[in-house]
Design a protein around this motif. Structure first.
Motif, short mmCIF file in Angstrom:
data_model
loop_
_atom_site.label_atom_id
_atom_site.label_comp_id
_atom_site.label_asym_id
_atom_site.label_seq_id
_atom_site.Cartn_x
_atom_site.Cartn_y
_atom_site.Cartn_z
N ALA A 267 -45.66 -16.78 -25.46
CA ALA A 267 -46.58 -17.91 -25.52
C ALA A 267 -48.04 -17.50 -25.31
CB ALA A 267 -46.18 -18.96 -24.49
N ASP A 268 -48.28 -16.36 -24.66
CA ASP A 268 -49.63 -15.97 -24.28
C ASP A 268 -50.17 -14.72 -24.97
OD1 ASP A 268 -49.64 -18.04 -22.32
OD2 ASP A 268 -48.53 -16.72 -20.95
N HIS A 269 -49.39 -14.05 -25.81
CA HIS A 269 -49.81 -12.76 -26.36
C HIS A 269 -49.44 -12.63 -27.84
CE1 HIS A 269 -49.32 -12.06 -22.03
NE2 HIS A 269 -50.38 -11.29 -22.18
N VAL A 270 -50.38 -12.05 -28.60
CA VAL A 270 -50.11 -11.69 -29.99
C VAL A 270 -50.38 -10.21 -30.17
CG1 VAL A 270 -50.62 -13.99 -30.94
CG2 VAL A 270 -52.44 -12.27 -30.80
N LEU A 271 -49.73 -9.64 -31.16
CA LEU A 271 -49.92 -8.26 -31.55
C LEU A 271 -50.54 -8.28 -32.94
CD1 LEU A 271 -49.26 -5.35 -30.52
CD2 LEU A 271 -47.15 -5.50 -31.84
N ARG A 272 -51.68 -7.61 -33.10
CA ARG A 272 -52.35 -7.57 -34.40
C ARG A 272 -52.99 -6.21 -34.59
NH1 ARG A 272 -57.62 -7.28 -33.52
NH2 ARG A 272 -58.65 -8.53 -31.92
N LEU A 273 -53.27 -5.90 -35.85
CA LEU A 273 -53.96 -4.65 -36.15
C LEU A 273 -55.36 -4.66 -35.55
CD1 LEU A 273 -52.90 -4.17 -39.87
CD2 LEU A 273 -52.43 -2.57 -38.00
N VAL A 274 -55.82 -3.49 -35.12
CA VAL A 274 -57.19 -3.33 -34.66
C VAL A 274 -58.12 -3.73 -35.81
CG1 VAL A 274 -58.90 -1.58 -34.05
CG2 VAL A 274 -56.65 -1.49 -33.03
N TYR B 110 -51.34 3.16 -38.01
CA TYR B 110 -51.46 1.70 -37.82
C TYR B 110 -51.62 1.45 -36.33
CZ TYR B 110 -49.88 1.77 -42.59
OH TYR B 110 -49.78 2.02 -43.94
N ARG B 111 -52.85 1.06 -35.94
CA ARG B 111 -53.14 0.82 -34.52
C ARG B 111 -53.22 -0.67 -34.27
NH1 ARG B 111 -55.60 5.47 -36.52
NH2 ARG B 111 -54.71 7.28 -35.53
N PHE B 112 -52.43 -1.13 -33.32
CA PHE B 112 -52.35 -2.54 -32.97
C PHE B 112 -52.92 -2.76 -31.59
CE2 PHE B 112 -49.09 -1.80 -36.09
CZ PHE B 112 -48.99 -2.99 -36.81
N VAL B 113 -53.39 -3.98 -31.34
CA VAL B 113 -53.80 -4.39 -30.01
C VAL B 113 -52.96 -5.59 -29.59
CG1 VAL B 113 -56.15 -3.49 -30.00
CG2 VAL B 113 -55.72 -5.73 -31.00
N LEU B 114 -52.65 -5.63 -28.31
CA LEU B 114 -51.98 -6.77 -27.69
C LEU B 114 -53.08 -7.65 -27.13
CD1 LEU B 114 -49.35 -8.11 -26.69
CD2 LEU B 114 -49.58 -6.73 -24.62
N VAL B 115 -53.20 -8.87 -27.65
CA VAL B 115 -54.29 -9.76 -27.27
C VAL B 115 -53.71 -10.97 -26.54
CG1 VAL B 115 -56.26 -11.12 -28.12
CG2 VAL B 115 -55.58 -9.02 -29.31
N SER B 116 -54.30 -11.28 -25.38
CA SER B 116 -53.85 -12.44 -24.61
C SER B 116 -54.57 -13.69 -25.10
CB SER B 116 -54.08 -12.23 -23.11
OG SER B 116 -55.45 -12.02 -22.85
N ASP B 117 -54.09 -14.85 -24.68
CA ASP B 117 -54.65 -16.11 -25.15
C ASP B 117 -56.10 -16.31 -24.74
OD1 ASP B 117 -54.13 -16.55 -22.49
OD2 ASP B 117 -52.89 -18.31 -22.79
N ASP B 118 -56.61 -15.52 -23.80
CA ASP B 118 -58.03 -15.60 -23.43
C ASP B 118 -58.89 -14.68 -24.31
OD1 ASP B 118 -57.46 -13.06 -22.45
OD2 ASP B 118 -57.92 -13.54 -20.37
N GLU C 50 -58.70 -11.39 -24.59
CA GLU C 50 -58.84 -10.03 -24.09
C GLU C 50 -57.70 -9.14 -24.57
OE1 GLU C 50 -61.42 -8.60 -22.46
OE2 GLU C 50 -62.44 -10.53 -22.70
N ILE C 51 -57.99 -7.88 -24.76
CA ILE C 51 -56.99 -6.90 -25.16
C ILE C 51 -56.22 -6.46 -23.92
CG2 ILE C 51 -56.64 -4.56 -26.07
CD1 ILE C 51 -58.96 -5.19 -28.03
N ARG C 52 -54.89 -6.55 -23.99
CA ARG C 52 -54.02 -6.27 -22.86
C ARG C 52 -53.05 -5.11 -23.12
NH1 ARG C 52 -56.59 -9.00 -18.81
NH2 ARG C 52 -57.09 -11.08 -19.55
N GLY C 53 -53.33 -4.35 -24.17
CA GLY C 53 -52.50 -3.19 -24.45
C GLY C 53 -52.71 -2.71 -25.87
N ARG C 54 -52.10 -1.55 -26.16
CA ARG C 54 -52.17 -0.94 -27.48
C ARG C 54 -50.77 -0.51 -27.89
NH1 ARG C 54 -57.02 1.80 -29.20
NH2 ARG C 54 -55.76 2.10 -31.05
N MET C 55 -50.51 -0.58 -29.18
CA MET C 55 -49.28 -0.07 -29.76
C MET C 55 -49.67 0.58 -31.07
SD MET C 55 -46.30 -2.69 -28.86
CE MET C 55 -45.68 -2.50 -27.19
N ASN C 56 -49.19 1.79 -31.28
CA ASN C 56 -49.64 2.57 -32.43
C ASN C 56 -48.48 3.22 -33.17
OD1 ASN C 56 -52.43 2.23 -31.63
ND2 ASN C 56 -52.04 3.78 -30.07
N GLY D 22 -46.53 5.11 -30.10
CA GLY D 22 -47.15 5.18 -28.79
C GLY D 22 -47.56 3.79 -28.35
N TYR D 23 -47.64 3.57 -27.04
CA TYR D 23 -48.02 2.25 -26.54
C TYR D 23 -48.40 2.30 -25.08
CZ TYR D 23 -43.15 2.49 -25.03
OH TYR D 23 -41.96 2.90 -24.48
#
Length: 177
Positions: free
Chosen positions: A6-13, A66-74, A76-82, A97-98
């Motif tokens: 509910a609070d996080h999406v994963l999207r490409l940088v 392919y570098r992704f960021v974990l983005v919270s509903d505010d 802010e970036i809360r992680g990386r997955m690559n 990697g993550y």
């Protein structure tokens, strides 16, 4: 964009992520230090991160990574997955990697994110195999990988220069197709 909860999406940088990445890395500097290479002071700046974003976008455009960021509903970036070092041809493989923000641990985000990257690698990129490596004592990451269907395939002595030392790693793989 993939919703992990509910609070996080994963999207490409994407261009413009440099400042948020600098904040994320600065906030998690101590949390990540045992698991990553020693970083320069510049690494933690928006300028350095935005240059890296430009390289990441170019890698995506060329199919190399392919570098992704974990983005919270505010926002802010809360992680990386690559997915790094994508190789086509007979190998059709990539390195996974993550990392997850220290404030977001033990919520299942790493597991859900890894599952999404497995799906993306197989369905979108038609890869055959993913590889991941963990430090010997990174039991939490090993659990994430095992839960996602990765199997341990060996030990790599002095595999990566982490926290100022050449460190042994456990190697894992997941066959996708």
């Amino acid at each position: 964009m993939l919703r992990l909860d509910a609070d996080h999406v994963l999207r490409l940088v994407q261009p413009g992520d440099g400042a948020a990445l600098a904040r994320a890395y600065t906030t998690n500097r101590d949390h990540l230090a045992p698991w990553e290479p020693v970083r320069s002071v510049d690494f933690y700046t928006a300028t350095w991160q935005e240059r890296h974003v430009e390289h990441s976008v170019a890698d995506t455009d060329s199919g190399r990574g392919y570098r992704f960021v974990l983005v919270s509903d505010d926002g802010e970036i809360r992680g990386r997955m690559n997915l790094n070092n994508v190789v086509r041809g007979a190998f059709r493989s990539a390195d996974l990697g993550y990392w997850i923000d220290a404030s977001r641990l033990r919520r299942g985000l790493a597991g859900r994110g890894v599952a999404e990257l497995i799906r993306f690698a197989g369905e979108e990129l038609s890869l055959h195999r993913l590889q991941a490596a963990t430090l010997l004592d990174n039991v939490a990451s090993q659990r994430v990988l095992s839960s996602a269907g990765f199997t341990e395939i060996g030990l790599a002595p002095q595999y990566l220069h982490i926290a100022g030392e050449w460190r042994d790693h456990r190697l894992f793989q997941r066959i996708l197709a």
